[in-house]
Design an enzyme around this catalytic site. Sequence first.
Site, PDB file in Angstrom:
ATOM      1  N   CYS A 358      42.565  34.507  38.400  1.00  0.00           N
ATOM      2  CA  CYS A 358      43.520  35.385  39.095  1.00  0.00           C
ATOM      3  C   CYS A 358      44.960  35.063  38.708  1.00  0.00           C
ATOM      4  O   CYS A 358      45.833  35.925  38.778  1.00  0.00           O
ATOM      5  CB  CYS A 358      43.340  35.286  40.607  1.00  0.00           C
ATOM      6  SG  CYS A 358      43.355  33.596  41.229  1.00  0.00           S
ATOM      7  N   HIS A 845      44.315  31.002  45.357  1.00  0.00           N
ATOM      8  CA  HIS A 845      44.147  32.363  44.845  1.00  0.00           C
ATOM      9  C   HIS A 845      45.512  33.019  44.669  1.00  0.00           C
ATOM     10  O   HIS A 845      46.415  32.823  45.480  1.00  0.00           O
ATOM     11  CB  HIS A 845      43.309  33.164  45.846  1.00  0.00           C
ATOM     12  CG  HIS A 845      42.930  34.534  45.354  1.00  0.00           C
ATOM     13  ND1 HIS A 845      42.186  34.742  44.219  1.00  0.00           N
ATOM     14  CD2 HIS A 845      43.195  35.768  45.847  1.00  0.00           C
ATOM     15  CE1 HIS A 845      42.007  36.042  44.038  1.00  0.00           C
ATOM     16  NE2 HIS A 845      42.614  36.684  45.009  1.00  0.00           N
TER      17      HIS A 845
END
Length: 893
Positions: A358, A845
Amino acid sequence: GHLINCYSMSSLKMEKITPLASKCRIATPHDAVLNSECVYTFHNPFTWDKGIVVSLQTFIGSIDDLALQGGDDEGLFVRIVKEKVAIEKDTTCKAEQEALAEKVTKLGVGVEGGFLLDENKFEIRSTFSIVLLNKAPSSHIPSIEVEIAYTDENKITLPTQVMQSAESIINHAGLAVQQDLTAWELDEEKAVSKYAAGLEVLDNGIKISPNPGDWKCERSGDTENLWLNLSTGYIGGGRKNWDGSGGSNGALDHYLETDEKYPLAVKLGTITGDIDTADCYSYAKDEDGPIIIPNLAELLDKRGIKVSGMQKTVKSTAELEVALNISYAFDAITESGAKLVPVSGPGLQGLQNLGNSCYINSVVQLLFGGCIPELTSRYGVAPGVNIASHSLLKVTPTEASTDLLCQTAKLCSALTSGTFAGPVPVSNEVTDSFASSNDPKYRIPPRMFKNVVGNKHTDFRTGQQQDAAHFLQYLFEQLDRAEMGANGTRLHNKVDLSSGAPTTTNLFSFKTSSRLVCAEDNGVKYKDNEHETILSLRIPMELAAKTNVSNESEPEEKRQKSEGLDERTEEEVPTITLKACIDAWSDSQSISGIKWPHLNNTISYATQQVRFTNYPRFLFVQVQRYELGPDWVPRKLEVKLDVPEEIDLTYLKASGPQAGENIIPEIDPSDDLQSSPPQTNINEGSLNQLMDMGFGINGCKRALTAVGGNDVEAAMNWVFEHNNDPDFNDPIPEPSNTTTNSSNAEAAVVDESVVMSLVDNLGCFNAEQVRAALKECDGAADRAADWLFSHMDDLDGAIAALQSSDTSVSQCATTALSAPLEDGEGKYSLVGLISHIGKNTGSGHYVAHLKKDEKWIIFNDEKVALSGTPPISHAYLYLFQRTDSVGSPNPSY
């Protein structure tokens, strides 16, 4: 539509195929076979009815139009077309359907999409054909000379070598799976635990209930992710995941508390009649990983568990690990709980998460998702334009996967064209299953881009999470190098052909000027600093104003819970303005230990003030949300930033010497006040370790330079003492004699002892060849050996190409780097941000938000939606556009 059945296969067509049979190769498991995606575009076997064609000679897949680019005039290929077809309802009886529905999703490495498809409601239909493509001298685009259906009946009539070659390609795991496993190492062969055979089982009378409802962690009471210690009968929670979710750590704690005597555990719920599917783990220090326990059934029997009656009820660790990365829950980002409306189209295209990628997806969306018109012009195409027509794709198929400019154009064109944008889901609400993103037609896995950018970097080549700002800086360096090497050949200045093409970093580069005032005589010295591409700001926590957050729309408590912090109902989080961070960077700072030549080298204090020399077209601002705690462990600052969508930096423009100032005379033009430190070779691994703790690249380089280049512990001590220095994040001045080009500098780094060792051990390469390979692989012996063996067919040509590219890089570097930096009025508008969730920048994340047509859009890997409340106060990286450049892009790109 060109398929020809066996009975109509004329001898004429076979006559055309037979002469090419000798060129067909048979792929071994070690060959790179691109059978799942076009090397130039993201077309895959599912995208359309033409699928992709894979060369029987090079094993490289592409679309028809680009298959013969830069190479032969004809070639043999196998066409692979796949379709996801719904299984007819009446094919299974009701009982079987219910059994299927209850079946737990299972990880399938090499299965389309990574999992068994949609609980077996779909099947994959594959069709293959042998294709002879031919290119007329006057045409760029090949035409189909022959196409023969590759069926069981037909294949036996083909020349043996053609059939064997096609079979080896069709049945090959493929490069995508190979790269994923190299990075992930998910399906490593599990070893039999050496502790299994003689494992001590305590006779303590503990029996385990066969009813899953009775199982719970003896420490926390958790009822999920439970592990049974096979020696003691203790049930404990599993480890925590990287995002703070997962278990209570009870099972591992129990092993440590019992003097590390009882290392083996099995995950409750994964035990079935097929004992091989059970998830077993050894906590022993010399194993510490998934293992096989051959006598598991016998050990379980001692705890009253009869294996034959057990049904699998939960996912195994490997399946969960992949699930965690592929469908990261929306409630783990700041817009949790909001009903987000999905969007799709040109510039609204998600990117597949390759497993902890990500950080790459977020950076790529900001740079190449259409926000920066100059990069869209250079690397993208307009909506609806044929993506295969991009000029940067014009390299041979064998070069394409390792060519950074080609792979950047491939990725940017896919994002900006909308070619692969799926339909908006009917539900009109983003959910974890998010229908279109599971359809292989619409998926964009940036695997080749990740590989070509990161393959020489110790961290970015792995499947682990990394710092997005660190990756952005590294990507800028790689793009600069590739663009300079292509200047005047593949890249041109679109306004003035006689000038060099401007580099990507020119859009973001700014210089600063320092005004130093000597404490002894108030003399003033002006110093120009090296150019930078990211403005790194410290958060002045001493100015924190406490505000109550409980009434705010952003669910702060939920965010903290997702990071594994205690949930508090009334959490007071301080708010600091972005202006306060900028002022802390630009205010007068006191610096000690400066040698003043005009005062006979007296060492004294000075005050320093930094100002912008130019205002770049786009400005990246990194906020240092991490600091070293009292225990020297990096911790995240609990703080919200008040960031307006318009900022004015005009008051920070450098004004140069003023009337009435006592300007210090230049005694020696080569003297740079604080004489340039001698060049220290900074160890890349040490730099990565420091940056993973959340510090900016310049501060980390300063720390390592101060301690000799590679001692991380000493550098941490230096950081701890100096991270509040005003120049902590300033670039290190280049040594004054750095006139050598990059190739000479790198050549000096090659260790001659490694050269001789490789020459002796490999036995078939001379010192000059080994030296060139080491230089290309940044001194890494194992990668240099790989490079040499993979280029054996034309080693001299490959080395000549490296040397010519180094020469062209050094020639173009001077023109590109001497190009004047952009400037304009210092007013900026916020156009993008990258937010991070997790305890430090190397885990957790990342999510991107971009402003398009006055609306904020959230890009959470493959999920793209209208943003309800963009997390502006929580972002880690901010992208601003100079307001006077909006609507008038630089035409040179």
